[in-house]
Design a protein around this motif. Structure first.
Motif, PDB file in Angstrom:
ATOM      1  N   PRO A   1       8.110  14.048  -2.531  1.00 56.06           N
ATOM      2  CA  PRO A   1       8.957  15.097  -3.020  1.00 56.06           C
ATOM      3  C   PRO A   1       9.727  15.799  -1.985  1.00 56.06           C
ATOM      4  O   PRO A   1       9.766  17.213  -2.265  1.00 56.06           O
ATOM      5  N   GLY A   2      10.061  15.417  -0.686  1.00 59.40           N
ATOM      6  CA  GLY A   2      10.942  16.310   0.040  1.00 59.40           C
ATOM      7  C   GLY A   2       9.830  16.922   0.956  1.00 59.40           C
ATOM      8  O   GLY A   2       8.615  17.037   0.871  1.00 59.40           O
ATOM      9  N   PHE A   3      10.674  17.898   1.725  1.00 56.28           N
ATOM     10  CA  PHE A   3       9.865  18.803   2.813  1.00 56.28           C
ATOM     11  C   PHE A   3       9.025  19.733   2.086  1.00 56.28           C
ATOM     12  O   PHE A   3       7.861  20.089   2.492  1.00 56.28           O
ATOM     13  N   ASN A   4       9.529  20.411   1.034  1.00 51.53           N
ATOM     14  CA  ASN A   4       8.530  21.221   0.397  1.00 51.53           C
ATOM     15  C   ASN A   4       7.030  20.893  -0.140  1.00 51.53           C
ATOM     16  O   ASN A   4       6.075  21.361   0.221  1.00 51.53           O
ATOM     17  N   GLY A   5       7.213  19.761  -0.674  1.00 53.13           N
ATOM     18  CA  GLY A   5       6.005  18.841  -1.041  1.00 53.13           C
ATOM     19  C   GLY A   5       5.146  18.593  -0.125  1.00 53.13           C
ATOM     20  O   GLY A   5       3.898  18.487   0.216  1.00 53.13           O
ATOM     21  N   TRP A   6       5.914  18.101   1.129  1.00 55.93           N
ATOM     22  CA  TRP A   6       5.439  17.473   2.406  1.00 55.93           C
ATOM     23  C   TRP A   6       4.448  18.686   2.967  1.00 55.93           C
ATOM     24  O   TRP A   6       3.278  18.733   3.292  1.00 55.93           O
ATOM     25  N   LYS A   7       5.165  19.889   3.057  1.00 64.42           N
ATOM     26  CA  LYS A   7       4.515  21.042   3.433  1.00 64.42           C
ATOM     27  C   LYS A   7       3.313  21.438   2.783  1.00 64.42           C
ATOM     28  O   LYS A   7       2.074  21.802   3.426  1.00 64.42           O
TER      29      LYS A   7
END
Lengths: 90, 407
Positions: free
Chosen positions: B105-111
């Protein structure tokens, strides 16, 4: 005939020409014929033992003759022989 | 009429997505994969996946072919949540990219899941304006510009060659420029040494140079070394810079430069001029021949008169020094083919360039297989005539030299 490229410091020996056409099948022959046509080159290019001075290089085409057969490097008809001395100016 | 939700769901069905685990696997194990962060600048600046190229969604189609010319390059696109990157991935497929995935799910989820990220270094708005023409080219871009800003060049000589070289390196944003020159500005310098001007006659050249360079680009550091290069200081001076640009005017310094650069493995961008002729090469120890492979020993002074004696056309160093700046930038950025193993010769009267091949000499006294370099100050052997010592040896050498080349 080969074409010899004359560096600026030596052009006074051949009437200011940048290129001189000379016969010869090897570099030694070409330089000998250059000397015969325009005396003064030999003592400037060779040291007292008859070897090329260590701050003058000679190229046949793009290649430095030190990594070929030296002064015996063959020169084909129409090839360019360049005399390239070290230059320090800046 | 299609709603946004329908468009998104149709788009997602037409592209491939990867999850966090697959993303991590690719980041850690698959160096071929190129990551593209398509968020806006303010999002990117707060943190991004290491190594990702930043191309905001609005510019994606416009810039991608410059950044990624090979259409079969494996690409991972990401945004904040996986929506913009889905549309982006679809668009890149239409452009012919065959291996594009969207990270969900994109950078936010990645982080949130503990994925690796860094706070990217970015250029300031002022730097973006200043270096804009560099940033447009993928070979430089923001990454390359930051490389230049992080790099350092030591210029030997603030004279004919050093002037254009320094001006262009400073303008290009080479972050730290050192200049070695102990001379002062003389009126006869102004015919070609475009770093200096009438008002600075009598000043140290390095101080004049510093003033000029900082006037062009206050974004960089300029270090003035008003010393004569010698075996006592050359190692310390060179050690502190990435690339040496040799624009000095005498053989002793050129040989000292070569030998120190071989000891330190420093690339030297060499330039030299005589009347209407110039030579340029890049001597890069370990990658190609050195100056001594080309010319084993320096000639006695009168075999090679200096510009002060023989004259030089004022524009000539402008051309040769500019080529030196270009080669230095290529070396710093790691782009193109620098003149390693090649000697470029220029004849201004013919307006001709020629390239000669240089080879490493295995018996070279500096970089040869068995050589042990010892730094030598050649001053007693080879020094400008106006500084020549008056002793008998020097006179003998002088006489000997007069018999040969250039006398």
């Amino acid at each position: 005939m080969a074409t010899v490229r004359i560096p600026t410091p030596l052009r006074s020996l051949c009437g200011g020409e940048a290129e001189v056409d000379v016969a010869g099948a090897t570099v030694a022959e070409v330089l000998k014929n250059l000397e015969d046509a325009h005396p003064g080159f030999a003592e400037r290019i060779y040291d007292e033992t008859g070897r090329l001075r260590r701050f003058v290089n000679v190229y046949v085409g793009e290649e430095d003759i030190r990594f070929g057969d030296g002064l015996d490097t063959s020169v084909d008809d129409g090839q360019v022989v360049s005399i390239v001395p070290a230059v320090a100016g800046g | 009429m299609t709603t946004f939700r329908e468009l998104l769901s149709r788009t997602k069905s037409e592209i491939d997505e990867i999850d966090f685990e697959e993303g991590e696997r690719r980041l850690n194990n698959d160096p071929q994969t190129l990551w593209v962060d398509i968020r806006e600048a303010d999002e990117y600046e707060n943190g991004a996946i290491p190594g990702a190229h930043h191309i905001p969604r609005g510019f994606l189609e416009l810039r991608i072919e410059n950044v990624v010319p090979a259409k079969d390059t494996p690409l991972v696109l990401y945004c904040a949540g996986g929506t913009r990157s889905a549309f982006g991935a679809k668009s890149l497929r239409e452009l012919g990219y065959t291996d594009v995935v969207s990270l969900t799910p994109g950078f936010n989820g990645w982080k949130d899941k503990g994925g690796k990220f860094t706070i990217p270094r970015i250029l300031t708005p002022e730097q973006k304006r200043r270096y804009h023409r560099h940033l447009l080219m993928p070979e430089v871009g923001e990454t390359g510009q930051m490389k230049l800003l992080d790099s350092s060049v030591l210029l030997l000589g603030a004279g004919g060659l050093g002037s254009p070289a320094a001006l262009y390196l400073a303008a290009a944003g080479v972050g730290r420029i050192g200049i070695v020159d102990f001379d002062i500005v003389d009126t006869s310098n102004l015919q070609r040494q475009i770093l200096h001007n009438e008002a600075r006659v009598g000043e140290l050249k390095v101080e004049s140079a510093k003033q000029t360079l900082q006037g062009i680009n206050p974004d960089i550091e300029v270090e003035a070394h008003a010393v004569r290069l010698s075996s006592a200081n050359v190692m310390d001076l060179f050690a502190d810079y990435d690339v040496i640009v040799d624009g000095c005017d005498n053989f002793p310094t050129r040989y000292l430069t070569n030998d120190a650069s071989v000891l330190l493995d420093k690339p030297v961008v060499h330039g030299s001029i005589f009347r209407f002729e110039g030579q340029v090469s890049v001597f890069w120890p370990g990658k190609g021949p050195c100056y001594r492979c080309l010319y084993v020993q320096p000639p006695p002074p009168d075999l090679a008169p200096s510009c002060a004696e023989a004259g030089v056309l004022g524009v000539l160093p402008g051309i040769i020094g500019s080529i030196q700046a270009l080669e230095a930038i290529k070396v710093l950025l790691g782009i193109g083919d620098p003149l390693v193993g090649k000697l470029l010769t220029f004849d201004a009267l013919e307006m001709s360039f020629r390239t000669l091949k240089l080879r490493r000499d295995p018996e070279c006294p500096a970089c040869g297989d068995a050589s042990q370099v010892e730094l030598v100050d050649y001053d007693e052997y080879c020094i400008a005539p106006n500084m020549k010592p008056k002793d008998a040896d020097a006179k003998g050498l002088h006489a000997q030299a007069e018999e040969a080349l250039g006398a």
